[in-house]
Design an enzyme around this catalytic site. Structure first.
Site, PDB file in Angstrom:
ATOM      1  N   GLU A 144       0.847  -1.190   0.000  1.00  0.00           N
ATOM      2  CA  GLU A 144       0.000   0.000   0.000  1.00  0.00           C
ATOM      3  C   GLU A 144       0.885   1.243   0.000  1.00  0.00           C
ATOM      4  OE1 GLU A 144      -2.405   0.467   3.692  1.00  0.00           O
ATOM      5  OE2 GLU A 144      -1.745  -1.562   4.141  1.00  0.00           O
ATOM      6  N   CYS A 171      -3.739  -3.799   4.075  1.00  0.00           N
ATOM      7  CA  CYS A 171      -2.828  -4.815   4.619  1.00  0.00           C
ATOM      8  C   CYS A 171      -3.227  -6.250   4.275  1.00  0.00           C
ATOM      9  CB  CYS A 171      -2.734  -4.690   6.134  1.00  0.00           C
ATOM     10  SG  CYS A 171      -2.424  -3.018   6.688  1.00  0.00           S
ATOM     11  N   THR A 205       2.912   4.004  15.427  1.00  0.00           N
ATOM     12  CA  THR A 205       2.836   2.590  15.010  1.00  0.00           C
ATOM     13  C   THR A 205       3.556   2.343  13.685  1.00  0.00           C
ATOM     14  OG1 THR A 205       0.775   2.925  13.776  1.00  0.00           O
ATOM     15  CG2 THR A 205       0.556   2.378  16.105  1.00  0.00           C
ATOM     16  N   HIS A 217      -3.258 -10.108  11.819  1.00  0.00           N
ATOM     17  CA  HIS A 217      -2.689  -8.835  11.370  1.00  0.00           C
ATOM     18  C   HIS A 217      -2.402  -7.989  12.611  1.00  0.00           C
ATOM     19  CE1 HIS A 217      -1.878  -5.109   9.479  1.00  0.00           C
ATOM     20  NE2 HIS A 217      -2.945  -4.529   9.984  1.00  0.00           N
ATOM     21  N   LYS A 254      -6.839  -6.837  21.913  1.00  0.00           N
ATOM     22  CA  LYS A 254      -8.290  -6.536  21.935  1.00  0.00           C
ATOM     23  C   LYS A 254      -9.067  -7.578  21.136  1.00  0.00           C
ATOM     24  CE  LYS A 254      -7.780  -1.475  21.623  1.00  0.00           C
ATOM     25  NZ  LYS A 254      -7.934  -0.919  22.935  1.00  0.00           N
TER      26      LYS A 254
HETATM   27  N1  CAA Z   1       0.365   3.283  30.560  1.00  0.00           N
HETATM   28  C1  CAA Z   1      -0.256   2.209  30.026  1.00  0.00           C
HETATM   29  N2  CAA Z   1      -1.077   2.291  28.952  1.00  0.00           N
HETATM   30  C2  CAA Z   1      -1.269   3.493  28.377  1.00  0.00           C
HETATM   31  C3  CAA Z   1      -0.651   4.658  28.886  1.00  0.00           C
HETATM   32  C4  CAA Z   1       0.220   4.531  30.017  1.00  0.00           C
HETATM   33  N3  CAA Z   1       0.835   5.564  30.570  1.00  0.00           N
HETATM   34  N4  CAA Z   1      -1.038   5.706  28.115  1.00  0.00           N
HETATM   35  C5  CAA Z   1      -1.864   5.215  27.174  1.00  0.00           C
HETATM   36  N5  CAA Z   1      -2.008   3.879  27.323  1.00  0.00           N
HETATM   37  C6  CAA Z   1      -2.799   2.950  26.522  1.00  0.00           C
HETATM   38  C7  CAA Z   1      -4.198   3.466  26.229  1.00  0.00           C
HETATM   39  O1  CAA Z   1      -5.082   3.171  27.286  1.00  0.00           O
HETATM   40  C8  CAA Z   1      -4.533   2.696  24.955  1.00  0.00           C
HETATM   41  O2  CAA Z   1      -4.867   1.351  25.254  1.00  0.00           O
HETATM   42  P1  CAA Z   1      -6.400   0.861  25.166  1.00  0.00           P
HETATM   43  O3  CAA Z   1      -6.852   1.177  23.772  1.00  0.00           O
HETATM   44  O4  CAA Z   1      -6.313  -0.597  25.427  1.00  0.00           O
HETATM   45  O5  CAA Z   1      -7.130   1.658  26.182  1.00  0.00           O
HETATM   46  C9  CAA Z   1      -3.175   2.638  24.239  1.00  0.00           C
HETATM   47  O6  CAA Z   1      -2.181   2.878  25.239  1.00  0.00           O
HETATM   48  C10 CAA Z   1      -3.011   3.689  23.155  1.00  0.00           C
HETATM   49  O7  CAA Z   1      -3.270   4.952  23.717  1.00  0.00           O
HETATM   50  P2  CAA Z   1      -4.273   5.970  23.008  1.00  0.00           P
HETATM   51  O8  CAA Z   1      -5.535   5.258  22.586  1.00  0.00           O
HETATM   52  O9  CAA Z   1      -4.382   7.171  23.830  1.00  0.00           O
HETATM   53  O10 CAA Z   1      -3.404   6.280  21.705  1.00  0.00           O
HETATM   54  P3  CAA Z   1      -3.713   7.277  20.546  1.00  0.00           P
HETATM   55  O11 CAA Z   1      -5.027   7.913  20.681  1.00  0.00           O
HETATM   56  O12 CAA Z   1      -2.526   8.156  20.413  1.00  0.00           O
HETATM   57  O13 CAA Z   1      -3.739   6.351  19.246  1.00  0.00           O
HETATM   58  C11 CAA Z   1      -4.263   4.646  17.721  1.00  0.00           C
HETATM   59  C12 CAA Z   1      -3.901   4.961  19.174  1.00  0.00           C
HETATM   60  C13 CAA Z   1      -5.657   5.184  17.412  1.00  0.00           C
HETATM   61  C14 CAA Z   1      -4.236   3.146  17.523  1.00  0.00           C
HETATM   62  C15 CAA Z   1      -3.218   5.332  16.777  1.00  0.00           C
HETATM   63  O14 CAA Z   1      -1.933   4.849  17.028  1.00  0.00           O
HETATM   64  C16 CAA Z   1      -3.510   5.179  15.303  1.00  0.00           C
HETATM   65  O15 CAA Z   1      -4.277   5.951  14.713  1.00  0.00           O
HETATM   66  N6  CAA Z   1      -2.877   4.171  14.646  1.00  0.00           N
HETATM   67  C17 CAA Z   1      -3.031   3.956  13.215  1.00  0.00           C
HETATM   68  C18 CAA Z   1      -4.296   3.221  12.896  1.00  0.00           C
HETATM   69  C19 CAA Z   1      -4.246   1.769  13.331  1.00  0.00           C
HETATM   70  O16 CAA Z   1      -3.197   1.169  13.469  1.00  0.00           O
HETATM   71  N7  CAA Z   1      -5.428   1.168  13.516  1.00  0.00           N
HETATM   72  C20 CAA Z   1      -5.534  -0.230  13.845  1.00  0.00           C
HETATM   73  C21 CAA Z   1      -6.700  -0.900  13.159  1.00  0.00           C
HETATM   74  S1  CAA Z   1      -6.620  -0.593  11.411  1.00  0.00           S
HETATM   75  C22 CAA Z   1      -5.485  -1.729  10.827  1.00  0.00           C
HETATM   76  O17 CAA Z   1      -5.171  -2.686  11.475  1.00  0.00           O
HETATM   77  C23 CAA Z   1      -4.898  -1.481   9.473  1.00  0.00           C
HETATM   78  C24 CAA Z   1      -3.526  -0.933   9.627  1.00  0.00           C
HETATM   79  O18 CAA Z   1      -2.562  -1.694   9.661  1.00  0.00           O
HETATM   80  C25 CAA Z   1      -3.332   0.514   9.716  1.00  0.00           C
END
Ligand code: CAA
Length: 445
Positions: free
Chosen positions: A83, A120, A163, A244, A253
């Site tokens: 991609e 992916c 990520t 994946h 999750k």
């Molecule tokens: N101690 C322990 N855990 C902590 C923490 C701390 N101090 N601070 C945060 N965390 C945890 C949060 O609780 C969260 O876990 P949960 O979801 O289990 O509650 C985790 O760390 C991540 O924290 P946030 O949710 O606050 O992180 P964020 O808002 O910055 O973003 C995300 C997370 C949305 C996944 C972001 O990284 C993102 O947009 N990633 C790209 C999209 C992606 O990968 N999506 C996955 C599904 S799509 C897919 O699979 C296709 C692909 O390859 C892209």
């Protein structure tokens, strides 16, 4: 009957490493545990300035062919899943074949080449295409080369930046495979979603939180669809569940939801009932809201049970080890998870011959595929031949400022004069631009 599957695998990691907890988190104002515990990631791989999807894919494919003693005439098909393509017309597989022709005496003019796109999940779709091609008897005794290669970069300051990753997985799909046999049964969950997309742009537009829910919804559909053809899945039927892995926390999750689904109406649900009750059934609730709340409470309790944790530790956790140190490789990610899991079994000295893997592939946009693979006689030799640990170990460690430079160097919209961090050796490297705007490559001895 002919068995068809993955005969061998090679992995090429981007040659630079960014430590997420030590280097990235402080600059983002985040606690390191957000990465190591929440997302489950320690480091990301990045491509050096002379690396891209072509060099990484060609390097993995070259090593695979050399190790297996193959010549171009043994390969009838080269499919690249990516991609991160930079050309809307000429497929990446032609660039990779061009690279390989620099180091082999013969050419790939006889080989059917293509490029697969569905975020992916395209790597798995390419394997499916190769499987069908061989099963249909169109391969004339030749094998297929499937290469999943990506530079998974996000725009600076996008939440997805946490990520990122870059690397390639080359896989040989053949008759009488050494590693895993594929099966005809597949389940799909597919819907028109706008959670992650790149409309005429290099870096994705992402609705991160929604993308997580879409992943879970499509995986669930695919699991149910798989059961329609493969029969009810039992939690103990599978030795590993490579999924994946955009980041390990995503699989964490998904795994508990999958476990809840596959243990419903089984003796495992009955055994757990004493501790956490039976799973809520929708008919027992007046509203969807009340049902979903009860389901969520049950899932939280399930996650804490010894029975679930033992299953997770045995079936899922080993598949996440490599991902923790490389980040998301998009099309390659589920194939890295398979290697990671099998590598753990090899290191533990397990005899896994005949064991089954429940493989969950996923692509945003969105589609999930569930299928089953069976571990073959010579799996251990194939897994032990992969030198990914040494390659991860020898990556160049980036400072935050260097990371910023590397990101710019791979950004199509930035002019960058940053120098390479490592010296290419026995590998393909980017070699500038051709007269029609094509990217050029050379093999560095
Ligand atoms: N101690 C322990 N855990 C902590 C923490 C701390 N101090 N601070 C945060 N965390 C945890 C949060 O609780 C969260 O876990 P949960 O979801 O289990 O509650 C985790 O760390 C991540 O924290 P946030 O949710 O606050 O992180 P964020 O808002 O910055 O973003 C995300 C997370 C949305 C996944 C972001 O990284 C993102 O947009 N990633 C790209 C999209 C992606 O990968 N999506 C996955 C599904 S799509 C897919 O699979 C296709 C692909 O390859 C892209």
């Amino acid at each position: 009957m002919t068995t068809v599957g993955i005969d061998a695998v090679e992995i090429h990691t981007g040659k630079l490493r960014l430590d997420l907890a030590e280097t990235f988190a402080p600059e983002m104002g985040d606690a390191p545990e957000k990465y190591t515990k929440g997302l489950g990631l320690h480091a990301s791989s990045f491509p050096d300035t002379y690396e891209d999807i072509v060099t990484m894919g060609a390097n993995a494919a070259h090593r695979l062919m050399k190790r297996k003693g193959l010549e171009p005439d043994d390969i009838g098909r080269i499919d690249v899943a990516t991609e991160s393509a930079f050309d809307h017309s000429k497929p990446v597989s032609t660039y990779i074949a061009g690279c390989l022709e620099q180091v082999f005496e013969s050419d790939f003019h006889h080989a059917n080449k293509g490029e697969r796109k569905f975020a992916c999940v395209a790597g798995t779709q390419s394997i499916d295409d190769a499987y069908n091609w061989i099963k249909a008897g169109r391969n004339r005794g030749r094998a297929a080369l499937v290469i999943a290669t990506d530079t998974a970069l996000y725009a600076r300051d996008d939440p997805g930046e946490a990520t990122q990753g870059a690397g390639a997985v080359a896989m040989l799909i053949d008759e009488d495979p050494n590693l895993v046999e594929l099966s005809t049964e597949q389940g799909y969950g597919s819907a028109d979603e706008t959670d992650f997309l790149k409309p005429q742009q290099q870096f994705p537009s992402v609705d991160g939180k929604r993308s997580v829910n879409v992943y879970l919804a499509r995986m669930r559909e695919a699991l149910i669809d798989y059961e329609r053809v493969g029969g009810k899945i039992h939690a103990d039927d599978f030795r590993l569940g490579p999924f994946h892995t955009p980041f390990p926390g995503m699989v964490r999750k998904a795994a508990v939801l999958a476990y809840r689904h596959i243990t419903r109406d089984t003796e495992i649900e009955e055994e757990l009932a004493e501790e956490i009750g039976r799973q809520p059934r929708s008919e027992a609730f007046d509203s969807d809201e009340a049902y979903l709340e009860a389901l969520s409470e049950y899932t939280d309790a399930l996650k804490e049970t010894e029975r679930y944790q033992a299953w997770y530790g045995r079936t899922i956790d080993p598949t996440l080890t490599l991902s923790r140190h490389v980040g998301n490789w998009y099309t390659g990610s589920v194939h890295v998870a398979r290697v990671s899991g099998l590598k753990a079994l090899a290191e533990a000295g397990e005899d896994a011959v005949g064991e089954r893997l429940l493989v969950g592939s996923y692509g945003s946009g969105a589609q999930a595929e569930i299928h089953v693979e069976t571990v073959q006689e010579d799996w251990r030799e194939e897994i032990e031949a992969i030198d990914i640990d040494e390659r991860l170990e020898s990556r160049y460690e980036l400072t935050f400022e260097e990371y910023e430079d590397v990101h710019d160097a791979h950004n199509f919209d930035e002019e960058s004069a940053v120098e390479e961090f490592t010296v290419p050796e026995a590998e393909f490297a980017f070699d500038g631009w051709g007269r029609m705007g094509e990217r050029k490559y050379r093999y560095v001895e």
